[in-house]
Structures are given as structure tokens and as C-alpha cells.
Design a protein around this motif. Structure first.
Motif, PDB file in Angstrom:
ATOM      1  N   VAL A   3      -0.824  23.855 -27.991  1.00 55.13           N
ATOM      2  CA  VAL A   3       0.120  24.932 -28.270  1.00 55.13           C
ATOM      3  C   VAL A   3      -0.094  25.356 -29.712  1.00 55.13           C
ATOM      4  CG1 VAL A   3       1.851  24.163 -26.609  1.00 55.13           C
ATOM      5  CG2 VAL A   3       1.924  23.300 -28.949  1.00 55.13           C
ATOM      6  N   GLN A 311       1.362  20.807 -34.434  1.00 53.91           N
ATOM      7  CA  GLN A 311       2.223  21.545 -33.512  1.00 53.91           C
ATOM      8  C   GLN A 311       2.202  20.931 -32.114  1.00 53.91           C
ATOM      9  OE1 GLN A 311       2.047  25.806 -33.488  1.00 53.91           O
ATOM     10  NE2 GLN A 311       1.686  25.950 -35.695  1.00 53.91           N
ATOM     11  N   TRP A 315       5.546  19.354 -30.255  1.00 55.19           N
ATOM     12  CA  TRP A 315       5.923  19.749 -28.893  1.00 55.19           C
ATOM     13  C   TRP A 315       6.119  18.516 -28.013  1.00 55.19           C
ATOM     14  CZ3 TRP A 315       3.509  18.725 -24.248  1.00 55.19           C
ATOM     15  CH2 TRP A 315       4.005  19.413 -23.132  1.00 55.19           C
ATOM     16  N   TYR A 316       5.183  17.582 -28.087  1.00 55.35           N
ATOM     17  CA  TYR A 316       5.257  16.396 -27.239  1.00 55.35           C
ATOM     18  C   TYR A 316       6.416  15.494 -27.654  1.00 55.35           C
ATOM     19  CZ  TYR A 316       3.688  12.348 -24.535  1.00 55.35           C
ATOM     20  OH  TYR A 316       3.611  11.307 -23.647  1.00 55.35           O
ATOM     21  N   ASP A 319       9.563  16.660 -26.246  1.00 57.74           N
ATOM     22  CA  ASP A 319       9.600  16.695 -24.782  1.00 57.74           C
ATOM     23  C   ASP A 319       9.595  15.306 -24.152  1.00 57.74           C
ATOM     24  OD1 ASP A 319       9.209  18.417 -22.246  1.00 57.74           O
ATOM     25  OD2 ASP A 319       7.556  16.975 -22.112  1.00 57.74           O
TER      26      ASP A 319
END
Length: 597
Positions: A3, A311, A315-316, A319
Motif C-alpha cells: 500500500v 506504510q 497497515w498490517y 489490521d
């Protein structure tokens, strides 16, 4: 997961706010480029990176380049993406308008390069090497060669390479064997083989223009006998169209750890027609014009990959749920808390974040100096800017690529086992980042260049445009309050360590060159840490002023202060380690007998 959203707000901060007092701005050559116009350029570049280049990054890595019947094919989607890139004018962004370029500042161009590298570093090499080649041609080639080649290279319909390395010589170019035999018409016949040639053959452009280091029959031995030649893949016709093949062939493409969508070639030159660029036997001077341009760009590669990896890891971490926070449940609606609540995950994320912001800030200082060195009407400003560029180019190349690789490794660690799997996309960042620490001169060579060539040059003159602003900042902000106070103190301590280390290397290195060599890598890291600390401290001062004035973008400035605090608490203490290592000298490093290894 790959991403990427270009960090436009931080880029605008570096471009417009952070270095406004460095003495390198307000250049008449860039009067037409208003802040709003430059911001628009960055926004459009972000769309290109995110919408065109990012979607073909992982697929390009999976497919790689192929060699069929002497022709290299780039992965699916690359040719169409390059044509969009070229037609959009991105190849010509910072090139001279005389040759069809747009003439934008390097301070903007380097931010665009960062976006391209973050989205697809393999793709970046094709236009990037061409820009470096045009720099060398513009600076040293004859007017006839400039007129024949620069317009098409600047527009991107022709591309460029640099051909230095041979199988038996890399850094020690004095050993090269490629021959250049003069012809009656003033051209030369070039014969020899080169390896590790990035973008040496591909299907993206009509022609490829090789800048080749070779030796004439009467050349002196060593690097003083090397000349530079322009050798096209296809000889142009009188009307500028592509003509017959010129004896340049591909022996193989390298099977590499990373950068699989970038064609790295073994090239053979068989009586290929070439033309001298610059003066006979002075090819290294012209080639280093290109290499120094590329070294800053390679540093930007490290930064871009570090940003992309950061980034992906953020994100991970937001999540992925795993375990509960040590201070109590944070997400009772979920079976577990997102891993971003865990201190060690935050340590890795913040480390990558400060590496990226620190490198972007330091790189912004250098790129503004690149602009002033070329375009300032004041000769004193040009010299001062040139001195800063000379000093910090090896730092940018080595530090940024070291830290970009570290950030990519942190991203894999944040993902855990999933990071080790190809489908996650983050292991590609590790593989792609690794080469940047090697090519354009290994990072160890950069460190030797810094201590061996730059420190003592002109009686230490190169140090002044770096040391003086830092010293002045410390003096001007010694009475600072709030979050800036401990940062100024930390900067002062690290700067003191750098000054003492400089004196130590100067004293010991004059008596024993191995002492300077043993200290070189630690010294480069120390200088880079001090440069980043200076930029972070300036950032905090600006952020404090903006918050006190009630700036509407308060969240950005608060985050800037918090990020800087982590840097000073957790990263800058490495300066002490570097200082102690330098102080220890070469003894333990050189004591072990060769046979004992």
C-alpha cells in the motif's frame, strides 16, 4: 500488502518550511514556480506513483525481465506505464528547457523520485539513469553531440546508461580493458564487455545511449588513462531517426536477488562506433558527474523503499489482531487487540518513521543546495552550496540506503511469518533495497570518500556549510523551553562528538591511513545522525511556532514533535556508540592475522 500514499504533507513541509532559512532559496531561475504550482506537481506525481506504477510493482517482481534472441522484454504493463510516464512529461521534469526539459528545481525532482521509487523502484531505474546520462552529456559533450542526443533523451524516447564495471574490475576502474580505437572521421571503435549495466537493454525506448568508459591505445595506465564515450545502440540517421545497429549486444541478463523488473545486463561492444565525451584520458571526471547525480538518487531509492515498507507495516499493525495490550484491553469489541498497541511493534514502526522523515528532511537540504550550486547568481552561494553537496553526497547515498534496508526488515518483522511469505509483498522491499547499499559505489566506499577526500579538501572547507548552521542553531536556541529544550541539548552533545571525531580522524589519519579507514563507516553514520538531529530540532522549533499561532494543521505539527522526541530518545544515542568506536582506533580491527579468518 503493498500500500502506498505519497506523504505529501511532509513533503510540502520539507519543501516550503523546513529549509527556508538555509540561504539556498529565492533563485531567479525558479521565480515562475510558485508554491501552489509545485504542490500541484507533487500531487500529480503522487497519482502517477499510486495509480500507474504501484499496481505493476509486485507483478513485475514475479514476472521479471526476459531475454529472447538478444532482446530484453520488460514485464507486462511496464511498456504501457513508461509511455504514460513519458507522455506526461515526467522524464523531462528537472532537465534544462534548452533541450526540452521543464526546468523544475531538483528539490522538487527528488521528492518526485522518492514517490516513483516507493511505488516501483525497478521502474525508476529506466528514467533515472537517463537523467544521469543527460547530466554528463550536457556538462561535457560537444555541442554537436548535445544537439543530436539530448532532446530525445530528455523527452524519454531514447534512454541512457552508464557502463563502467567489467568482470575483473569494479571499484578499481584503472584495471578496465575496454578499448577505444580512433578513426579518421573523429569517431572511435569501442570493443569490450561490461557487466551489471542497469537498463542496458529493454523494450521501453527506441534507442539506448550508452556512456562507456574505455582506454585509448596511447592511454596512460590507471584511472588517468580512462576516457568516456557516447555509444548508441542504434546509429542515428541524418534526420535523427533510428538507423542501423551499432555492434552492441546482450550476452545475458543477471538473475538477481531483487529489482527483477529492472534489466541488469552483460553487454558486449564489438567495434561499436562511439564519440568522445569531454577530454581524452579525463573520462572519470565526466563519469563522476553522472555518478554523483546517481548517488543522491540512489539514496532517494532507499528513502522511497523505507517509506513504502513503513506504510505497509502500519497497515498490517492496525489490521492484525494478536494478544492484549499490556496496559489493558484496548479493543473489547475484538477477540484481541491490533498489534500496534504493543510497545515493540511501535518501536519498529517509529524507527522506520523517523528514518523516513529524517532522511527526507536531510535530503531536502542537499537538494536545495544542488539547485543553488547550479542556479544561484551569487558565486559565494554557489561555492557554499557546492561544498555542502560534496560533503553530504556520500552521506545521503550510504545512510539513506542503510536505513531504508533496516526499515524494510522492520516491516517484515512486524508482519511476522506472513512477512516471510511472498504474497504479503513486504519481503520484496528487503530484496529490492539490498542492492542500493552496493551499486554506485558500496557504502564502505562512500565512507572512505567522506573521510579520505572530503574532510581534508581545501583545508576542511567542505565542513563549514554543515558545521556552521548547526553551531548557530545550537547557540540561538540554547535557552529554548518546552520539547525543544532537551533536543537542543541532545544535538549539542552529538555535534560535540562529531567535532571530536573529526579531530581524531584528522590527527590519526595523517599518520596512518588505516586509522581513517577503520573509522570511516562509523564517522559517516555519526555525521548523518547529527544532520538528521539538526533537521528534527528545526522541525520542532517550527512546529512549536505554528501551534502557538493556532495553525489549522495542528495534528501534523503535534505528530512532528512526537516523532522527533522518539528520534532524540531512541535513535540519536547511537551517536555515542559511533564516537566510542571511532575513538577505539584500528587496533582490534587489524590485529587478527589473515590466516585466522
Amino acid at each position: 500488502m503493498q500500500v502506498y500514499q505519497a506523504p505529501l504533507r511532509d513533503m510540502r513541509f520539507v519543501l516550503h518550511e523546513l529549509h527556508a532559512d538555509d540561504g539556498h532559496g529565492d533563485l531567479p531561475a525558479f521565480e515562475e514556480f510558485t508554491p501552489d504550482l509545485l504542490d500541484a506537481v507533487l500531487e500529480e506525481a503522487a497519482k502517477v506513483a499510486q495509480d500507474i506504477l504501484l499496481p505493476i510493482n509486485r507483478s513485475g517482481d514475479e514476472e521479471g525481465c526476459t531475454l529472447e534472441n538478444g532482446v530484453v522484454r520488460t514485464p507486462e504493463g511496464f511498456k504501457a506505464a513508461y509511455e504514460q510516464f513519458r507522455q506526461g512529461g515526467w522524464c523531462a521534469l528537472a532537465s534544462d528547457p534548452e533541450w526540452g526539459g521543464q526546468g523544475l528545481p531538483e528539490s522538487v525532482n527528488k521528492l518526485v523520485e522518492e514517490m516513483i521509487c516507493a511505488a516501483n523502484v525497478s521502474f525508476s531505474l529506466y528514467p533515472g539513469l537517463t537523467h544521469g546520462a543527460t547530466t554528463a552529456i550536457e556538462g561535457y559533450a560537444s555541442d554537436e553531440l548535445k544537439r543530436a542526443y539530448l532532446p530525445k533523451m530528455v523527452e524519454g524516447s531514447w534512454s541512457g546508461t552508464m557502463c563502467l564495471t567489467e568482470a575483473h574490475c569494479g571499484t578499481d576502474l584503472g584495471l578496465l580493458r575496454t578499448r577505444a580505437v580512433p578513426q579518421e572521421d573523429g569517431s572511435y571503435k569501442i570493443t569490450g564487455s561490461k557487466i551489471f549495466i542497469s537498463a542496458g537493454e529493454h523494450d521501453l525506448t527506441e534507442n539506448i545511449i550508452h556512456l562507456v568508459l574505455a582506454r585509448m591505445p596511447d592511454a596512460p595506465k590507471g584511472v588517468k588513462g580512462i576516457s568516456l564515450f557516447l555509444v548508441p545502440k542504434y546509429l542515428p540517421k541524418a534526420d535523427g531517426a533510428v538507423g542501423p545497429a551499432n555492434g552492441v549486444s546482450v550476452a545475458a541478463i543477471e538473475h538477481k536477488m531483487g529489482l527483477k523488473a529492472s534489466a541488469t545486463c552483460q553487454l558486449n561492444f564489438d567495434d561499436s562506433i562511439g564519440w568522445l565525451v569531454g577530454t581524452a584520458h579525463k573520462g572519470m571526471e565526466a563519469m563522476f558527474t553522472m555518478m554523483n547525480t546517481e548517488r543522491v538518487s540512489v539514496g532517494v531509492q532507499g528513502l522511497g523503499l523505507g517509506e513504502a515498507a513503513y506504510q505497509a507495516a502500519v497497515w498490517y499493525a492496525k489490521d492484525r489482531i494478536q494478544g492484549r495490550s499490556l496496559s489493558g484491553v484496548k479493543r473489547p469489541d475484538l477477540a484481541a487487540d491490533p498489534i500496534i498497541v504493543h510497545p515493540d511493534v511501535r518501536r519498529m514502526l517509529l524507527t522506520a518513521r523517523v528514518y523516513n522523515e529524517g532522511c527526507r528532511a536531510l535530503g531536502g537540504w542537499v537538494s536545495r543546495a544542488l539547485d543553488a550550486q547550479k542556479h544561484s547568481p551569487d558565486p559565494e552561494v554557489r561555492q557554499r552550496a557546492g561544498d555542502l553537496v560534496a560533503l553530504l553526497t556520500p552521506v545521503v547515498k550510504a545512510l539513506f540506503t542503510d536505513l531504508g534496508y533496516d526499515s524494510a526488515n522492520h516491516a517484515v518483522q512486524v508482519y511476522g511469518g506472513h512477512g516471510f511469505i511472498r504474497e504479503s509483498g513486504v519481503e520484496q522491499y528487503v530484496r529490492d533495497a539490498r542492492i542500493a547499499m552496493i551499486y554506485e559505489g558500496t557504502n564502505g566506499i562512500q565512507a572512505l570518500d567522506l573521510v579520505g577526500r572530503k574532510l581534508g579538501a581545501h583545508m576542511g572547507r567542505y565542513l563549514r556549510p554543515f558545521f556552521h548552521p548547526i553551531s548557530n542553531f545550537i547557540e540561538a536556541n540554547g535557552a529554548a523551553e518546552g520539547p525543544l529544550q532537551p533536543m537542543v541539548q541532545g544535538l549539542q552533545q552529538a555535534f560535540g562528538a562529531l567535532q571530536l571525531s573529526t579531530g581524531t580522524i584528522a590527527q590519526k589519519g595523517m599518520k596512518d591511513p588505516e586509522e581513517a579507514g577503520a573509522a570511516a563507516t562509523d564517522y559517516l553514520r555519526l555525521m548523518g545522525l547529527v544532520g538528521m538531529a539538526y533537521c528534527f530540532a528545526k522541525s520542532v522549533r517550527i512546529a512549536g511556532e505554528k501551534l502557538a499561532a493556532g495553525d489549522a494543521d495542528a495534528d501534523f505539527y503535534k505528530a512532528k514533535i512526537a516523532t522527533a522526541a522518539f528520534f532524540f530518545d531512541r535513535i540519536l544515542p547511537q551517536a555515542t556508540v559511533c564516537f566510542l568506536a571511532i575513538k577505539s582506533g584500528k587496533k582490534s580491527m587489524m590485529a587478527l592475522e589473515e590466516a585466522a579468518f
